[in-house]
Write a protein that holds these residues in place. Sequence first.
Motif, PDB file in Angstrom:
ATOM      1  N   GLY A   1       0.810  -1.214   0.000  1.00  0.00           N
ATOM      2  CA  GLY A   1       0.000   0.000   0.000  1.00  0.00           C
ATOM      3  C   GLY A   1       0.840   1.259   0.000  1.00  0.00           C
ATOM      4  O   GLY A   1       0.539   2.226  -0.708  1.00  0.00           O
ATOM      5  N   MET A   2       1.943   1.258   0.766  1.00  0.00           N
ATOM      6  CA  MET A   2       2.809   2.435   0.816  1.00  0.00           C
ATOM      7  C   MET A   2       3.568   2.614  -0.494  1.00  0.00           C
ATOM      8  O   MET A   2       3.758   3.745  -0.964  1.00  0.00           O
ATOM      9  N   ILE A   3       3.995   1.507  -1.114  1.00  0.00           N
ATOM     10  CA  ILE A   3       4.668   1.608  -2.414  1.00  0.00           C
ATOM     11  C   ILE A   3       3.721   2.200  -3.449  1.00  0.00           C
ATOM     12  O   ILE A   3       4.096   3.063  -4.246  1.00  0.00           O
ATOM     13  N   ALA A   4       2.473   1.733  -3.449  1.00  0.00           N
ATOM     14  CA  ALA A   4       1.481   2.276  -4.379  1.00  0.00           C
ATOM     15  C   ALA A   4       1.220   3.749  -4.100  1.00  0.00           C
ATOM     16  O   ALA A   4       1.082   4.555  -5.028  1.00  0.00           O
ATOM     17  N   THR A   5       1.168   4.121  -2.827  1.00  0.00           N
ATOM     18  CA  THR A   5       0.950   5.520  -2.460  1.00  0.00           C
ATOM     19  C   THR A   5       2.093   6.402  -2.937  1.00  0.00           C
ATOM     20  O   THR A   5       1.876   7.497  -3.485  1.00  0.00           O
ATOM     21  N   LEU A   6       3.322   5.926  -2.762  1.00  0.00           N
ATOM     22  CA  LEU A   6       4.482   6.718  -3.177  1.00  0.00           C
ATOM     23  C   LEU A   6       4.530   6.857  -4.699  1.00  0.00           C
ATOM     24  O   LEU A   6       4.890   7.918  -5.218  1.00  0.00           O
ATOM     25  N   SER A   7       4.160   5.797  -5.420  1.00  0.00           N
ATOM     26  CA  SER A   7       4.135   5.901  -6.876  1.00  0.00           C
ATOM     27  C   SER A   7       3.070   6.886  -7.331  1.00  0.00           C
ATOM     28  O   SER A   7       3.264   7.640  -8.295  1.00  0.00           O
ATOM     29  N   GLY A   8       1.931   6.911  -6.630  1.00  0.00           N
ATOM     30  CA  GLY A   8       0.903   7.904  -6.935  1.00  0.00           C
ATOM     31  C   GLY A   8       1.366   9.315  -6.641  1.00  0.00           C
ATOM     32  O   GLY A   8       1.043  10.256  -7.373  1.00  0.00           O
TER      33      GLY A   8
END
Length: 302
Positions: free
Chosen positions: A279-286
């Motif tokens: 979830g944090m990786i996806a958030t950072l990519s966003g």
Amino acid sequence: MEADFVILSLTPILIGCFAAMACALPGNFLMLRRQAMLGDAISHVVLPGIVVAFLFTGSASTWAMMLGAGAAAMVSVLLIEGIRRLAGVEPGAAMGVTFTTMFALGVLLLEGSGAGAVHLDVEHALYGNLESLIWLDATGWESLVDPVALAGLPPELGRMAAVFALIAIAGFIFWRPLVLATFDEGFARALGLPVQAISLGLVAAAAMACVAAFTAVGSILTIAMLICPPAAARLLTDRLPLQVALSLGLALLSAVGGYVLAGYGPMWFGLPNSLSAAGMIATLSGLCLALAAAFGPHRRAA
């Protein structure tokens, strides 16, 4: 401290990096073809394929899961095309109907079957199990040259590395036909290139990346990595080779930075629990995409 990092964090970070880069490579061309939602559809529709493969084989082996998910991805492509042609709706609507229906079917199969007994459940399908992919046989950096310790590496690491290498090699070999078919399909047909086969190969590469990444990082991270790094890179440059390189760099940045922030970020603020790595990786990519949209040199032309 170094031994703890090698045992607990090294392999999850590497798996996240390979998954992110494997998804970003085909994501670049899906985005340029205005088919970015196709990657979203694939990452959703692999769920019922995985569950059906488990129910038929009774095994959660890698090959069974990959064959089931790959078959589901191809079925989804046929359904999207069939709905578009028979109902006369736009491709986006056909994709939306297909992937929401198949993902719902996958969730129903998960809840109504015994798949949860082997850690194949809704939570793992959405968020993956990246944090649990630790290297228990490692003792420190010296384990990187120890054959006995290397034999105990999580199998997801080898699978994701192989998938990324295969997609990267295929992209290098078929670079020129893929670029021609992406930017000028009519010209590619005039040259005698198999445009339909190239399109199918691109979809197959995206499906392969999604399937390999699904069990390790879940559908949320898979969707984010298919779209966010390529889209952010496109806003930073209009040169395709540089765009692909930037997308890989952003994927790596998101994977490493997201894992570190998920594991250690809460401790920096005195909080007791870590966050979901995927979830944090996806958030950072966003966040990278948002910054590129706000400050990228090509944000108005994109």
